[in-house]
Scaffold this motif. Sequence first.
Motif, short mmCIF file in Angstrom:
data_model
loop_
_atom_site.label_atom_id
_atom_site.label_comp_id
_atom_site.label_asym_id
_atom_site.label_seq_id
_atom_site.Cartn_x
_atom_site.Cartn_y
_atom_site.Cartn_z
N GLY A 63 68.76 46.98 77.72
CA GLY A 63 69.60 48.11 77.30
C GLY A 63 69.26 48.54 75.90
N GLY A 64 70.21 49.20 75.24
CA GLY A 64 70.02 49.67 73.87
C GLY A 64 70.04 51.19 73.80
N ILE A 65 69.45 51.71 72.72
CA ILE A 65 69.43 53.16 72.51
C ILE A 65 68.32 53.79 73.34
N ASP A 66 68.66 54.86 74.05
CA ASP A 66 67.69 55.57 74.89
C ASP A 66 68.09 57.04 74.93
N TYR A 67 67.62 57.81 73.95
CA TYR A 67 67.94 59.23 73.90
C TYR A 67 67.04 60.01 74.85
N VAL A 68 67.48 61.19 75.23
CA VAL A 68 66.67 62.08 76.07
C VAL A 68 65.46 62.52 75.24
N PRO A 69 64.24 62.28 75.72
CA PRO A 69 63.06 62.69 74.95
C PRO A 69 62.89 64.21 74.98
N ARG A 70 62.21 64.74 73.96
CA ARG A 70 61.95 66.18 73.92
C ARG A 70 60.95 66.59 74.99
N ASP A 80 62.19 57.55 69.73
CA ASP A 80 63.27 58.12 68.92
C ASP A 80 64.32 57.07 68.61
N LYS A 81 64.50 56.78 67.33
CA LYS A 81 65.54 55.85 66.88
C LYS A 81 66.80 56.59 66.47
N GLU A 82 66.68 57.89 66.22
CA GLU A 82 67.82 58.76 65.94
C GLU A 82 67.85 59.85 67.00
N ARG A 83 69.01 60.44 67.20
CA ARG A 83 69.14 61.49 68.21
C ARG A 83 68.25 62.67 67.82
N PRO A 84 67.33 63.09 68.72
CA PRO A 84 66.48 64.24 68.42
C PRO A 84 67.29 65.52 68.31
N ASN A 85 66.76 66.47 67.56
CA ASN A 85 67.39 67.77 67.42
C ASN A 85 66.87 68.66 68.55
N TYR A 86 67.67 68.82 69.58
CA TYR A 86 67.27 69.62 70.73
C TYR A 86 67.52 71.09 70.44
N GLN A 87 66.60 71.93 70.85
CA GLN A 87 66.76 73.38 70.72
C GLN A 87 67.18 73.91 72.08
N PHE A 88 68.49 74.09 72.28
CA PHE A 88 68.99 74.59 73.55
C PHE A 88 68.74 76.08 73.64
N LYS A 89 68.29 76.49 74.81
CA LYS A 89 68.11 77.93 75.06
C LYS A 89 69.47 78.53 75.37
N LYS A 90 69.72 79.68 74.81
CA LYS A 90 71.00 80.36 75.04
C LYS A 90 71.01 80.94 76.44
N GLU A 91 72.01 80.59 77.21
CA GLU A 91 72.16 81.11 78.56
C GLU A 91 72.64 82.56 78.48
N PRO A 92 72.17 83.46 79.35
CA PRO A 92 72.61 84.83 79.30
C PRO A 92 74.09 85.01 79.60
N TYR A 93 74.69 84.09 80.36
CA TYR A 93 76.10 84.20 80.75
C TYR A 93 76.99 83.38 79.82
N ALA A 94 76.42 82.66 78.88
CA ALA A 94 77.24 81.77 78.02
C ALA A 94 77.77 82.54 76.81
#
Length: 94
Positions: A63-70, A80-94
Amino acid sequence: MKRILISCVRGYQRFISPLFPPSCRYYPTCSTYMIQAIQVHGALKGTMMGTARLLRCHPFVKGGIDYVPRKFSLKRNTQDKERPNYQFKKEPYA
């Protein structure tokens, strides 16, 4: 499709997960990982990554830390030992 999958996972988090004792061996939890993977990589790849994570979560794993990879990968994220900075795409309906 992403919204439907995320709402299913949120339903699990709200209604099913509280019925069982906490037992996730990873941080973030498997359900949170699934949501983040779907947001970052889309419905198909995110679901595949979340399913692979669920299959890795068993009593014999450390177990342990397992962040979603880019970058898309079905293996554990050991870089990744720290949470990566994800660039979320803006949804057209959001």
